[in-house]
Scaffold this motif. Structure first.
Motif, mmCIF file in Angstrom:
data_model
loop_
_atom_site.group_PDB
_atom_site.id
_atom_site.type_symbol
_atom_site.label_atom_id
_atom_site.label_comp_id
_atom_site.label_asym_id
_atom_site.label_seq_id
_atom_site.Cartn_x
_atom_site.Cartn_y
_atom_site.Cartn_z
ATOM 1 N N SER A 68 0.865 -1.329 0.022
ATOM 2 C CA SER A 68 -0.011 -0.016 0.151
ATOM 3 C C SER A 68 0.807 1.336 0.017
ATOM 4 N N SER A 69 1.888 1.475 0.922
ATOM 5 C CA SER A 69 2.501 2.633 0.891
ATOM 6 C C SER A 69 3.173 2.762 -0.488
ATOM 7 N N LEU A 77 0.927 3.985 -3.111
ATOM 8 C CA LEU A 77 0.611 5.520 -3.082
ATOM 9 C C LEU A 77 1.650 6.384 -3.436
ATOM 10 N N ASN A 97 -5.901 1.031 -1.131
ATOM 11 C CA ASN A 97 -5.042 2.297 -1.029
ATOM 12 C C ASN A 97 -5.368 3.245 -2.221
ATOM 13 N N TYR A 149 -8.870 4.573 -2.050
ATOM 14 C CA TYR A 149 -9.125 5.645 -0.945
ATOM 15 C C TYR A 149 -8.629 6.958 -1.462
ATOM 16 N N GLN A 150 -7.435 6.881 -2.307
ATOM 17 C CA GLN A 150 -7.016 8.202 -2.874
ATOM 18 C C GLN A 150 -7.842 8.497 -4.004
ATOM 19 N N ILE A 197 -6.217 8.790 5.534
ATOM 20 C CA ILE A 197 -5.907 7.290 5.094
ATOM 21 C C ILE A 197 -5.108 7.041 6.425
ATOM 22 N N LYS A 220 -5.439 3.296 8.637
ATOM 23 C CA LYS A 220 -4.532 2.299 9.391
ATOM 24 C C LYS A 220 -4.554 2.390 10.877
#
Length: 509
Positions: free
Chosen positions: A32-33, A36, A342, A345-346, A355, A360
């Motif tokens: 996920s990180s 993004l 993710n 969400y963005q 987020i 998290k």
């Protein structure tokens, strides 16, 4: 309940929690990180989700688990023991891989993206190897009475690690000013370098723990293990070369397929699938050729690979295909969905701090609750019933994502959605890890559990790599409906297994 609380004060539960934290750190840095980060750079969604294939090391770790299980490391093994020496080496490798990612700016073009892909692959390989060792230590430190609770606190630690590399990484990046409208490489660099320092938790825990009695060292000669490692290395080289030299061929196939089906995402899916399967087939062929060469000790290959597999088939021969089906599909619903979460969400308009704060951090509370509740409920209701509950909830909560995709951004609904999703995932994962741990024969701890956990994620992660393409073709709402539907078969298999009392849990020693 008092017995459960008493267990939590046993040092091995604290150690297992900290090991879970160490195992959880790399996961979101791959998924996920990183997604993004790449999304802010402007990388296409289909290309972003392909990066999740870097975590296929988790799904093929059984190939090198015998080496980790038996091969000693010069000097270190004599001083620290088999498990601890390998853990320290691998944890240092994880730190290096995370730093490598931090020092790579994907906005610099294709060469930087390629370098990032290598760094992510190294992280996936080393993180998967760490999992082999931690899983073996957990099983060897447990007994039939506390194995599910030990798995539960492992999940608690794992989720704490994930929240650190998920929410923590996002909050740090956001603090240093990066966003979709104002990309700053330095913000992500600081974030990933700080995540690398978090791996000190695992290193300190490794130094503090005692070497388990079951961790035997070298049985065959070092050159025999090196020959088996050569099989794996040659297979990987064949896979990489196949990708490199067939890339243009498969790209050339896309145009006629697009014209034939009038569907660009479908054509891309078909060509990338063909390239993947061809690469795997070539890797398997080369690996087989090397395995049949005189340099390989076939007796050792039989003992370290075939005998553990034969043991599984022997103990579960009546329902072996049912067992394989359950293991292959139990986590398919949440893994395939999670690769795009993710990005979703963005896409819905949530900022990085939103987020991090809701998805998290707040979700962590529900995940920990789900893991602990799962461990307690197994004792009372049995593991198969709780697996049915976990699989059902994991599929149903994906429908909440479908609803949000149709209704629009809402912080209140996001909080409810994340609460339900993380609670169900925490419960399902804790129960499933306990189930797999109870299936393992302690004579083959590292190898058998590595096989189970590899099979558990292989198909879902391959499918997850195409999730970006599916989203581009179907849209988020239809995609999340599909991820709920594919969770139904495993529920049916578990109900059948419960009625037939299919599995016996006997950890022979």
């Amino acid at each position: 309940m008092s017995e459960t609380i008493k267990h939590l004060f046993n040092p091995k539960f604290l150690h297992m929690t900290l090991f879970g934290f160490s195992a959880g750190i790399p996961y979101f840095l791959i998924f996920s990180s990183l997604s993004l980060w790449l999304d802010q750079v402007g990388v296409e969604k289909s290309a972003i989700t392909y990066f999740s294939w870097a975590a296929l090391g988790y799904s093929f770790k059984f190939l090198w688990s015998p080496l980790v299980d038996r091969l000693p490391i010069p000097v270190l093994t004599a001083k620290l023991g088999q498990r601890r020496s390998w853990l320290i080496l691998i944890q240092l490798l994880i730190v290096f891989a995370i730093c490598w990612m931090g020092f790579t700016d994907p906005a610099q073009g294709i060469n930087a993206l390629t370098q990032m892909a290598f760094a992510v692959t190294l992280l996936g390989f080393s993180a998967a190897t760490q999992d082999i060792l931690i899983d073996a230590w957990r099983i060897e430190a447990s007994n039939e009475k506390d194995i599910t609770m030990l798995s539960s606190v492992y999940i608690v630690g794992y989720r704490l690690g994930m929240i650190t590399s998920g929410a923590g990484a996002l909050l740090i990046a956001d603090h240093f000013g990066t966003s979709m409208d104002n990309y700053k490489y330095s913000a992500w660099q600081y974030s990933y370098l700080i995540m690398a320092t978090c791996m000190l938790v695992g290193l300190i825990t490794t130094i503090k723990i005692k070497e388990p009695k079951k961790a035997d060292s070298l049985v065959y000669q070092t050159r025999d293990y090196a020959a088996v490692l050569l099989i794996f290395i040659m297979a990987i080289i064949a896979l990489i070369l196949c990708y490199q030299y067939t890339d243009q061929f498969f790209l050339s196939l896309q145009k006629p397929l697009i014209a034939w089906f009038n569907n660009e995402p479908l054509a891309a899916f078909m060509t990338t699938s063909g390239q993947l399967f061809l690469a795997i087939a070539l890797a398997a062929f080369i690996g087989t050729l090397v395995a049949k060469s005189p340099i390989v000790n076939r007796a050792m290959v039989k003992e370290v690979y075939w005998i553990p597999v034969a043991d599984l088939f022997k103990r579960h021969r009546k329902h072996v295909w049912l067992l394989i089906g359950i293991i292959c599909t139990y986590r398919i619903s949440d893994i395939v969905m999670g690769v795009t979460a993710n990005l979703f969400y963005q896409h819905m308009g949530f900022d990085l701090d939103e987020i991090a704060g809701i998805v998290k951090t707040f979700g962590l509370i529900m995940t920990i609750s789900g893991g602990l509740v799962g461990g307690v409920l197994v004792v009372r209701y049995g593991i198969i019933k709780m697996m049915i509950l976990g699989a059902t909830l994991s599929a149903l909560t994906n429908l909440l994502f479908m609803i949000m995709a149709s209704t629009g951004k809402s912080l209140i609904f996001l909080t409810f959605m994340i609460s339900a999703d993380n609670l169900s995932q925490g419960l399902a994962l804790a129960v499933f890890v306990g189930f797999l741990s109870m299936l393992v024969n302690r004579q083959f701890t590292a190898v058998q559990y590595a096989m189970f956990s590899s099979v558990m994620t292989l198909f879902p992660k391959i499918m997850g790599g195409y999730s970006g393409t599916m989203v581009e073709q179907m849209g988020f709402a239809s995609f999340y409906l599909m991820t709920a539907i594919i969770g139904i078969p495993v529920v049916v298999m578990l109900i059948y297994a419960m009625k037939k009392q299919a599995f016996e849990f006997n950890q022979s020693s």
